[in-house]
Structure formats: structure tokens, C-alpha cells
Design an enzyme around this catalytic site. Structure first.
Site, PDB file in Angstrom:
ATOM      1  N   ASP A 202     -27.332  25.960   0.747  1.00 45.76           N
ATOM      2  CA  ASP A 202     -28.619  25.903   0.047  1.00 45.76           C
ATOM      3  C   ASP A 202     -29.667  25.529   1.090  1.00 45.76           C
ATOM      4  O   ASP A 202     -29.797  24.369   1.482  1.00 45.76           O
ATOM      5  CB  ASP A 202     -28.565  24.859  -1.079  1.00 45.76           C
ATOM      6  CG  ASP A 202     -29.842  24.852  -1.916  1.00 45.76           C
ATOM      7  OD1 ASP A 202     -30.887  25.296  -1.403  1.00 45.76           O
ATOM      8  OD2 ASP A 202     -29.792  24.398  -3.074  1.00 45.76           O
ATOM      9  N   LYS A 231     -41.060  26.705   0.028  1.00 45.32           N
ATOM     10  CA  LYS A 231     -41.109  25.459   0.803  1.00 45.32           C
ATOM     11  C   LYS A 231     -41.518  25.810   2.234  1.00 45.32           C
ATOM     12  O   LYS A 231     -42.617  26.303   2.434  1.00 45.32           O
ATOM     13  CB  LYS A 231     -39.760  24.745   0.699  1.00 45.32           C
ATOM     14  CG  LYS A 231     -39.424  24.349  -0.761  1.00 45.32           C
ATOM     15  CD  LYS A 231     -38.180  23.520  -0.859  1.00 45.32           C
ATOM     16  CE  LYS A 231     -37.951  22.988  -2.256  1.00 45.32           C
ATOM     17  NZ  LYS A 231     -37.164  23.880  -3.116  1.00 45.32           N
TER      18      LYS A 231
HETATM   19  N1  DSN Z   1     -38.010  19.817  -6.185  1.00 48.94           N
HETATM   20  C1  DSN Z   1     -37.423  20.218  -4.926  1.00 48.94           C
HETATM   21  C2  DSN Z   1     -37.743  19.249  -3.846  1.00 48.94           C
HETATM   22  O1  DSN Z   1     -38.779  18.610  -3.927  1.00 48.94           O
HETATM   23  O2  DSN Z   1     -36.997  19.124  -2.898  1.00 48.94           O
HETATM   24  C3  DSN Z   1     -35.988  20.476  -5.039  1.00 48.94           C
HETATM   25  O3  DSN Z   1     -35.739  21.253  -6.155  1.00 48.94           O
END
Ligand code: DSN
Length: 424
Positions: A202, A231
């Protein structure tokens, strides 16, 4: 003003328009250190707010259950091909709505309720969908967890190997949400091979670092790779599953029709745009700068007496145990938010406190690096964090307000995609 501007929304629904403007401005004026957040480009924003949201496309390119896919098919194919090229994988599914559904699809593809799965425990840096007791994955499967070592704060690979040998899990997850150190994919592959498990990497947090060459890749080691796209990868909120050709059919069937209906085509287009951006030389610089910034911020925090889990970072993420500062993670995070510094409270490994008010805070550099901040600004950010935490202990709101002003002043020089001050 929001970029692109929102003239029709402002006319037709000023309530929503005002709130969006306020959020964009907040993002402009705040040092955003939540390590799972970023700023997408205006090109990604445009793709995501396009007419593609009007279309249903259950199925996959060339095999849909609705007509009118002349344009949608090439968009999804483009996203798939770009992801394949960027990560060097044989198969990609870009349809999972987000990280949790992507991970659920892996369970559906390779495990049955009651099967044993293995992962790092949530409180040691894992994820809810890696078998937490409050998640469907912990209720319907039988999770066993490895940990980080108490003395080093790093994953205990010996424990993981022993546990895998004893429990013979169907799935082994590596990766998580609060792991500041490099994931040893070859070591996990060896463990998984020995016990006949499917290895899932992951990489949600580190996908952009991998794409930019700032973290080793799991390709060639993991059977399945799961990642969110929003991200460090700096795309819209969404997810992808990647694998060898061998697992393609099982994963595709699990996503649709196993778990989901129509893919969010506007998001798919946004992912395609972000993947192209991530293939450009500038993104390599971004990924390496993100890590350099995190290391500089970690060093400045350590110098100020902060206790970092594992003693530092190899990636974009820092986990701080605030026990020594005699303040909980939650009041610290809330005070920092009032000072214009946004991060989240977080459990630390072996935390004696509860997750709703744990001992730690989690922070990272993906968003500030997108804004253009470098190692030069990290000591100042560490100084503000320290000052705000001291102020929180004394209920000193005036200091928090002063820091907020200084933060705003610094950030005014660093543009963000999505919002710009209205010209005078
Ligand atoms: N909400 C994410 C994080 O902040 O890492 C993971 O799902």
C-alpha cells in the site's frame, strides 16, 4: 479568488461559492503539513470539474454496459497507459473511488471472510483497512499484526517473518499511514514467498516519491500495489490498483462489479492529467525536494528537543511523540491550527493514551513543497511549531495569533494552484 474562477456558482449559489472561496483562501494562508494532503494543479482541477461527471460507464474500456463511451474509453485508457509507464507495471485499474475501496477490492479478489491477513498494526503506522478491529476488514477477516520495534521505531522484520511462518496469512500488507522510514519491499517479498501469501504494497503515502525516484519501488516485489492518487502523487482524490498481468482479471472483477458501480470519469481524467505531470522532470525535483524538506524539518525539530519516532525520516512524513513536551497530541494540533499550521494528532507506537487524544502529532512536507518552500524555510517552521506548542501549554492565545500573522506573511510569497489574491 478561486482559480479557475467560479462566476456562475457565485451568481447561482453564493452560499456554496462563499464556502469554497473561504476554503481556498484558508489553504493559501495555512502551512499545510498533513502528510496525506497536497495542492493539485489547476489543470487537474479543470479536468475534475468537467462534463465527464455527467457520464455513466460501468465496465471497462471496450466492454461497457452503457452506450456513448466513444470519449470515455480513450480517457480511461490514457490514464491506464500513463500509470503503466510511470510505475512500470503490467496492469492498472484506475476506477477505485478511493484508498479504502481499493484495498477492499484486494480482499474480495484474494481472500474469503475468516481468512488470516497480516499487516502492521494501526497504532504502529498501519491503516484502518489493513485489518483494524473497527473496519470491515477487521470484522470479516482475521488480522494478525507485526509492529515497529520499541528501541528503533522501525518495522520489526524478524517479528513479521516469525508471525507469517506461524499464521500463514493469505495476504500480507506492507506500507501504511504513519511510517517515516523506507519500506523494505524485497524483505517483505521474501517473507510472502516463503509462506505463499499475496504481498500487497500500500504505497498511498509514497506513490509520488516512488514515481519521482525518491523512494524504492515495490514493482517486481509486491503482487499487488494499492495507492491513492491524491497524496504525494498530487492528483485528485481517487485510487489505483496495480499488478502483474496474472492478477489483472481478479482485481478488475473485484472493483467492478464486485464492489463499485460506474467509475467517476471526471476523476479518471484528473488522474490522467496528474500522471502526465508526474512523468515530467519537474516532478522528480518535487519528489526529492519533498524528502529534503522533511529531513530538514526533522533535524530542526530534533534540535529543539522533539522526540521523533524512529529518530527522523527517510520520506515525506514525521511522527512526533510529545510526551516530553507534556502536552497531548490533540491540544497541540488544535493550537497549531489556530496558529495557521495544519497537521493531525496521531497515536505513536506503544502509545499509553487513546487514539482520540493520543501522544503524538503527524506532519509532512508534500503540500509545502508544492508551494515552493525549501530547506531554507524549515527551521522557521520548526520554530513556529515549538513556539505554538509552548504557547498552548500556557493558554497563550496572543502568541498563536501572532504566529498566524507571520505564517500568512511568509506564504503570501508562495503561490498555490487553486487560489490567488484578487488583483487590486
Ligand atoms: N486518511 C489517510 C491519511 O491521512 O493517511 C489514510 O487513509
Amino acid at each position: 479568488m478561486h482559480q479557475p474562477p467560479l462566476p456562475d456558482l457565485t451568481r447561482n449559489d453564493p452560499e456554496v461559492a462563499t464556502l469554497i472561496e473561504a476554503e481556498a483562501r484558508r489553504q493559501f494562508e495555512t502551512i499545510r503539513l498533513i502528510p496525506s494532503e497536497n495542492y493539485v494543479s489547476t489543470a487537474v482541477l479543470e479536468a475534475c470539474s468537467s462534463v465527464l461527471t455527467n457520464k455513466y460507464s460501468e465496465g471497462y474500456p471496450g466492454k461497457r454496459y452503457y452506450e456513448g463511451q466513444q470519449v470515455i474509453d480513450p480517457i480511461e485508457e490514457l490514464a491506464i497507459e500513463r500509470a503503466k509507464a510511470l510505475f512500470g507495471v503490467e496492469h492498472v485499474n484506475v476506477q477505485p473511488y478511493s484508498g479504502s475501496p481499493a484495498n477492499l477490492a484486494i480482499y474480495l479478489a484474494f481472500a474469503s471472510p475468516g481468512d488470516t491477513i497480516m499487516s502492521v498494526e494501526l497504532a504502529h503506522g498501519g491503516h484502518l483497512t489493513h485489518g483494524s478491529p473497527v473496519s470491515i476488514t477487521g470484522k470479516w477477516f482475521r488480522p494478525v499484526h507485526y509492529h515497529v520495534r520499541r528501541d528503533t521505531g522501525r518495522i520489526d522484520l524478524d517479528q513479521a517473518r516469525d508471525l507469517a511462518r506461524a499464521e500463514r496469512p493469505k495476504l500480507i500488507f506492507c506500507g501504511g499511514t504513519a511510517l517515516p522510514r523506507t519500506i523494505d519491499f524485497p524483505a517483505f517479498a521474501e517473507i510472502a514467498r516463503e509462506v505463499g501469501a499475496i504481498l500487497v504494497a500500500d504505497i498511498s503515502h509514497i506513490a509520488g516519491l516512488i514515481a519521482g525516484g525518491a523512494h524504492p519501488s515495490p514493482v517486481g516485489y509486491a503482487d499487488v500495489i494499492s495507492t491513492t492518487t491524491h497524496k504525494t502523487l498530487r492528483g485528485p482524490r481517487g485510487a489505483m490498483l496495480m499488478s502483474t498481468a496474472e492478477h489483472a482479471t481478479a482485481l478488475d472483477k473485484a472493483v467492478f462489479p464486485g464492489l463499485q458501480g460506474g467509475p467517476h470519469n471526471h476523476t479518471t481524467a484528473g488522474i490522467a492529467v496528474a500522471l502526465r505531470e508526474a512523468s515530467l522532470p519537474d516532478f522528480r525535483r518535487y519528489a526529492h525536494q519533498t524528502v529534503a524538506n522533511a529531513k530538514a524539518l526533522a533535524a530542526a525539530l530534533i534540535e529543539r528537543g522533539y522526540d521523533l519516532v524512529s529518530g527522523g525520516t527517510d520520506n515525506h512524513l514525521i511522527l512526533i511523540d510529545l510526551t516530553r513536551q507534556e502536552i497531548g497530541g490533540k491540544p497541540a494540533a488544535k493550537a497549531l491550527d489556530r496558529a495557521g499550521i495544519e497537521l493531525n494528532f496521531n497515536t505513536v507506537p506503544y502509545d499509553p493514551r487513546k487514539p482520540w487524544n493520543p501522544s503524538g502529532i503527524r506532519l509532512g512536507t508534500p503540500a509545502v513543497t508544492t508551494r515552493g518552500l525549501t530547506e531554507e524555510q524549515m527551521p522557521q517552521i520548526a520554530a513556529w511549531i515549538d513556539e505554538a506548542i509552548q504557547a498552548a501549554r500556557k493558554d497563550d492565545e496572543a502568541t498563536l495569533t501572532r504566529i498566524r500573522g507571520e505564517v500568512r506573511e511568509l506564504l503570501a510569497a508562495y503561490p498555490m494552484p487553486g487560489w490567488a489574491p484578487t488583483p487590486a
